[in-house]
Scaffold this motif. Structure first.
Motif, PDB file in Angstrom:
ATOM      1  N   VAL A 202       1.172  -1.432  -0.621  1.00 52.58           N
ATOM      2  CA  VAL A 202       0.748  -0.534  -0.331  1.00 52.58           C
ATOM      3  C   VAL A 202       0.959   1.394  -0.164  1.00 52.58           C
ATOM      4  CG1 VAL A 202      -0.132  -0.092   2.498  1.00 52.58           C
ATOM      5  CG2 VAL A 202      -2.560   0.972   1.242  1.00 52.58           C
ATOM      6  N   THR A 203       2.007   1.307   0.252  1.00 48.19           N
ATOM      7  CA  THR A 203       3.206   2.406   0.313  1.00 48.19           C
ATOM      8  C   THR A 203       3.124   3.684  -1.090  1.00 48.19           C
ATOM      9  OG1 THR A 203       4.426   1.285   2.135  1.00 48.19           O
ATOM     10  CG2 THR A 203       5.561   3.009   0.332  1.00 48.19           C
ATOM     11  N   ARG A 204       2.549   2.703  -2.205  1.00 46.09           N
ATOM     12  CA  ARG A 204       2.807   3.629  -3.057  1.00 46.09           C
ATOM     13  C   ARG A 204       1.263   4.945  -3.561  1.00 46.09           C
ATOM     14  NH1 ARG A 204       6.020   5.074  -7.535  1.00 46.09           N
ATOM     15  NH2 ARG A 204       7.420   2.882  -6.943  1.00 46.09           N
ATOM     16  N   SER A 205      -0.113   3.749  -3.035  1.00 46.02           N
ATOM     17  CA  SER A 205      -1.064   4.014  -3.089  1.00 46.02           C
ATOM     18  C   SER A 205      -1.567   5.289  -1.552  1.00 46.02           C
ATOM     19  CB  SER A 205      -1.182   2.821  -2.273  1.00 46.02           C
ATOM     20  OG  SER A 205      -2.485   1.917  -3.811  1.00 46.02           O
ATOM     21  N   LEU A 206      -0.368   5.156  -1.163  1.00 44.93           N
ATOM     22  CA  LEU A 206      -0.162   5.848   0.043  1.00 44.93           C
ATOM     23  C   LEU A 206      -0.313   7.693  -0.410  1.00 44.93           C
ATOM     24  CD1 LEU A 206      -0.481   4.042   3.312  1.00 44.93           C
ATOM     25  CD2 LEU A 206      -2.003   4.708   2.323  1.00 44.93           C
ATOM     26  N   ALA A 207       0.995   7.080  -1.102  1.00 43.54           N
ATOM     27  CA  ALA A 207       2.192   8.471  -1.523  1.00 43.54           C
ATOM     28  C   ALA A 207       1.786   8.861  -2.488  1.00 43.54           C
ATOM     29  CB  ALA A 207       3.722   7.399  -1.929  1.00 43.54           C
ATOM     30  N   THR A 208       0.911   8.627  -3.381  1.00 40.74           N
ATOM     31  CA  THR A 208      -0.138   9.087  -4.175  1.00 40.74           C
ATOM     32  C   THR A 208      -0.904  10.118  -3.399  1.00 40.74           C
ATOM     33  OG1 THR A 208       0.139   7.314  -6.169  1.00 40.74           O
ATOM     34  CG2 THR A 208      -1.707   8.861  -6.824  1.00 40.74           C
ATOM     35  N   ALA A 209      -1.876   9.373  -2.880  1.00 39.06           N
ATOM     36  CA  ALA A 209      -3.256  10.023  -1.865  1.00 39.06           C
ATOM     37  C   ALA A 209      -2.690  11.119  -1.036  1.00 39.06           C
ATOM     38  CB  ALA A 209      -3.772   9.482  -1.235  1.00 39.06           C
ATOM     39  N   LEU A 210      -1.655  11.088  -1.239  1.00 38.28           N
ATOM     40  CA  LEU A 210      -0.616  12.499  -0.095  1.00 38.28           C
ATOM     41  C   LEU A 210       0.390  13.408  -0.883  1.00 38.28           C
ATOM     42  CD1 LEU A 210      -0.122  10.495   3.373  1.00 38.28           C
ATOM     43  CD2 LEU A 210      -2.080  11.938   3.357  1.00 38.28           C
ATOM     44  N   ALA A 211       0.315  13.354  -1.880  1.00 35.96           N
ATOM     45  CA  ALA A 211       1.834  13.606  -2.607  1.00 35.96           C
ATOM     46  C   ALA A 211       1.190  15.256  -2.710  1.00 35.96           C
ATOM     47  CB  ALA A 211       1.830  12.947  -4.235  1.00 35.96           C
ATOM     48  N   GLU A 212      -0.381  15.195  -3.082  1.00 37.84           N
ATOM     49  CA  GLU A 212      -1.104  17.079  -3.130  1.00 37.84           C
ATOM     50  C   GLU A 212      -0.617  17.473  -2.393  1.00 37.84           C
ATOM     51  OE1 GLU A 212      -5.737  16.128  -2.081  1.00 37.84           O
ATOM     52  OE2 GLU A 212      -4.874  16.723  -4.275  1.00 37.84           O
ATOM     53  N   ARG A 213      -0.413  17.194  -0.442  1.00 39.12           N
ATOM     54  CA  ARG A 213      -0.317  17.819  -0.198  1.00 39.12           C
ATOM     55  C   ARG A 213       1.032  17.727   1.243  1.00 39.12           C
ATOM     56  NH1 ARG A 213      -5.029  15.038   4.193  1.00 39.12           N
ATOM     57  NH2 ARG A 213      -6.453  15.143   2.524  1.00 39.12           N
ATOM     58  N   ALA A 214       2.350  17.665   0.010  1.00 39.25           N
ATOM     59  CA  ALA A 214       3.933  17.602  -0.130  1.00 39.25           C
ATOM     60  C   ALA A 214       4.003  16.917   1.330  1.00 39.25           C
ATOM     61  CB  ALA A 214       4.510  18.999   0.585  1.00 39.25           C
ATOM     62  N   VAL A 215       3.197  15.320   1.237  1.00 39.47           N
ATOM     63  CA  VAL A 215       3.553  14.485   1.936  1.00 39.47           C
ATOM     64  C   VAL A 215       4.583  13.385   1.317  1.00 39.47           C
ATOM     65  CG1 VAL A 215       3.318  12.907   3.730  1.00 39.47           C
ATOM     66  CG2 VAL A 215       1.873  14.842   3.817  1.00 39.47           C
ATOM     67  N   THR A 216       6.006  12.888   1.420  1.00 36.53           N
ATOM     68  CA  THR A 216       6.375  11.856   0.883  1.00 36.53           C
ATOM     69  C   THR A 216       5.962  10.450   1.841  1.00 36.53           C
ATOM     70  OG1 THR A 216       8.112  11.215   2.230  1.00 36.53           O
ATOM     71  CG2 THR A 216       8.542  12.698   0.235  1.00 36.53           C
ATOM     72  N   VAL A 217       5.665   9.059   0.969  1.00 34.03           N
ATOM     73  CA  VAL A 217       5.021   7.740   1.851  1.00 34.03           C
ATOM     74  C   VAL A 217       6.271   7.111   1.231  1.00 34.03           C
ATOM     75  CG1 VAL A 217       4.059   6.514   2.671  1.00 34.03           C
ATOM     76  CG2 VAL A 217       3.244   8.618   2.054  1.00 34.03           C
ATOM     77  N   ASN A 218       7.593   6.719   2.722  1.00 33.54           N
ATOM     78  CA  ASN A 218       7.988   5.494   2.159  1.00 33.54           C
ATOM     79  C   ASN A 218       8.064   4.301   2.902  1.00 33.54           C
ATOM     80  OD1 ASN A 218       9.383   6.358  -0.141  1.00 33.54           O
ATOM     81  ND2 ASN A 218       9.696   8.285   1.236  1.00 33.54           N
ATOM     82  N   ALA A 219       8.693   2.787   2.444  1.00 28.34           N
ATOM     83  CA  ALA A 219       8.844   2.069   3.810  1.00 28.34           C
ATOM     84  C   ALA A 219       9.989   1.840   3.696  1.00 28.34           C
ATOM     85  CB  ALA A 219       7.827   0.684   3.537  1.00 28.34           C
ATOM     86  N   VAL A 220      10.168   0.946   5.192  1.00 29.95           N
ATOM     87  CA  VAL A 220      11.591   0.715   5.152  1.00 29.95           C
ATOM     88  C   VAL A 220      11.582  -0.366   5.751  1.00 29.95           C
ATOM     89  CG1 VAL A 220      13.486   1.079   6.180  1.00 29.95           C
ATOM     90  CG2 VAL A 220      12.993   2.764   5.666  1.00 29.95           C
ATOM     91  N   ASN A 221      12.478  -1.612   4.737  1.00 31.22           N
ATOM     92  CA  ASN A 221      12.999  -2.700   5.604  1.00 31.22           C
ATOM     93  C   ASN A 221      14.498  -3.043   5.810  1.00 31.22           C
ATOM     94  OD1 ASN A 221      13.248  -5.155   5.524  1.00 31.22           O
ATOM     95  ND2 ASN A 221      13.714  -5.990   3.331  1.00 31.22           N
ATOM     96  N   PRO A 222      14.472  -3.317   7.291  1.00 31.34           N
ATOM     97  CA  PRO A 222      14.771  -2.944   8.003  1.00 31.34           C
ATOM     98  C   PRO A 222      16.287  -4.165   7.788  1.00 31.34           C
ATOM     99  CG  PRO A 222      13.952  -3.210   9.712  1.00 31.34           C
ATOM    100  CD  PRO A 222      13.599  -3.502   7.804  1.00 31.34           C
ATOM    101  N   GLY A 223      16.228  -5.543   7.612  1.00 31.18           N
ATOM    102  CA  GLY A 223      16.768  -6.762   7.821  1.00 31.18           C
ATOM    103  C   GLY A 223      16.449  -6.856   8.872  1.00 31.18           C
ATOM    104  N   PRO A 224      17.560  -7.871   9.869  1.00 31.50           N
ATOM    105  CA  PRO A 224      17.860  -8.495  10.692  1.00 31.50           C
ATOM    106  C   PRO A 224      18.733  -7.298  10.982  1.00 31.50           C
ATOM    107  CG  PRO A 224      18.187 -10.532   9.121  1.00 31.50           C
ATOM    108  CD  PRO A 224      18.134  -8.806   8.000  1.00 31.50           C
ATOM    109  N   VAL A 225      18.058  -6.852  12.307  1.00 32.86           N
ATOM    110  CA  VAL A 225      18.629  -6.405  12.912  1.00 32.86           C
ATOM    111  C   VAL A 225      18.512  -6.425  14.692  1.00 32.86           C
ATOM    112  CG1 VAL A 225      18.149  -3.465  14.410  1.00 32.86           C
ATOM    113  CG2 VAL A 225      17.342  -4.269  12.597  1.00 32.86           C
TER     114      VAL A 225
END
Length: 281
Positions: A202-225
């Motif tokens: 859903v990350t890209r869908s949220l990014a598109t929904a919030l783009a007009e508000r100048a909000v970026t949306v990304n997801a991070v995979n931290p791997g084994p921590v």
């Protein structure tokens, strides 16, 4: 005013406090061994005011136990880059559908009325199984905490940003995924893998929904921590799967997340980004 093709020399000189004047909510930030605490410290070091969400009963029920929240807060305050910035904390059981909106409102109020950065780091530990053992209760529990609450947090955050001037800079949302679609997947944690996969999707869908508000949306995979959940031979076996011979430390993904919160990352949105140190599955 049109943007020039190249930044000026002044723009190239990095501000040591690139998040000064910004505010952030970091969920799941109650353990000093955890990624949420590391993210909160990095954001604070970059100048942001930070609100740390915690749900101590969840941690207390886990083998690693719970930290004292006052000690967690003290650790973040020690890292403050801007001595005038606020560091505060509060509880919230995000399995409650009313809790996400209440948490966003509380965090914004504690930080001066505005919330710029949302890092949805929390997740349900345990209560999971293999394909053979997973059941409806496990699936529902992970859905409520790992996915539904994240979407409701983003919804409440977006509504709070709507009250600001159009395209107010600094809007950032960072979700957390878990590499469930890489290598052999996560066959022993079906419910968790399902819900974390939903966030990545859903990350890209949220990014598109919030783009007009100048909000970026990304997801991070931290791997084994290394957050204190594994020891002994199993720990060493995982360490050997990294080219560098060590696990990721909480500050490894925290550095990426803090950078995504700065203006330097304003052109990055809708992405699922790995921070895995070359981990070989």
């Amino acid at each position: 005013m049109p943007r020039l093709p190249h930044p000026s020399p002044e723009e190239l000189r990095r501000d040591p406090l690139p998040l000064r004047g910004r505010t952030a909510l970091v969920t799941g930030a109650s353990r000093r061994d955890g990624i949420g605490h590391a993210v909160a410290r990095r954001l604070a070091a970059y100048g942001a005011g930070v609100y740390l969400h915690h749900h101590v009963p969840h941690d207390a029920a886990m083998p690693w136990g719970a930290d004292r929240i006052d000690e967690v807060l003290a650790s973040v305050r020690e890292a403050l880059g801007d001595p005038g910035a606020t560091v505060a904390a509060g509880p919230g059981d995000l399995a409650d559908p009313e809790a996400p909106a209440a948490l966003v409102a509380t965090a914004a109020g504690a930080l001066g009325g505005r919330l710029d950065i949302l890092v949805a780091n929390h997740a349900l530990s345990g209560s999971d199984g293999t394909l053979d053992t997973v059941d409806a209760a496990m699936l529902d529990a992970h859905w409520a905490v790992d996915t539904r609450s994240v979407l409701l947090l983003v919804q409440a955050y977006a509504r709070s940003r709507a009250a600001l001037e159009p395209r107010t800079p600094g809007g950032r949302v960072v979700l957390m995924t878990s590499g469930q679609d890489l290598g052999g997947g996560m066959p022993g944690e079906i419910a968790y893998a399902l819900q974390k996969g939903a966030l990545a999707s859903v990350t890209r869908s949220l990014a598109t929904a919030l783009a007009e508000r100048a909000v970026t949306v990304n997801a991070v995979n931290p791997g084994p921590v290394d957050t204190g959940y594994l020891t002994g031979e199993a720990y060493d076996a995982v360490a050997a799967m990294f080219p560098g011979g060590r696990w990721g430390m909480p500050d490894d993904p925290a550095r990426l997340i803090a950078w995504l919160a700065t203006d330097e990352a304003e052109w990055i949105t809708g992405q699922v980004i790995g921070s895995e140190g070359g981990f070989r599955r």
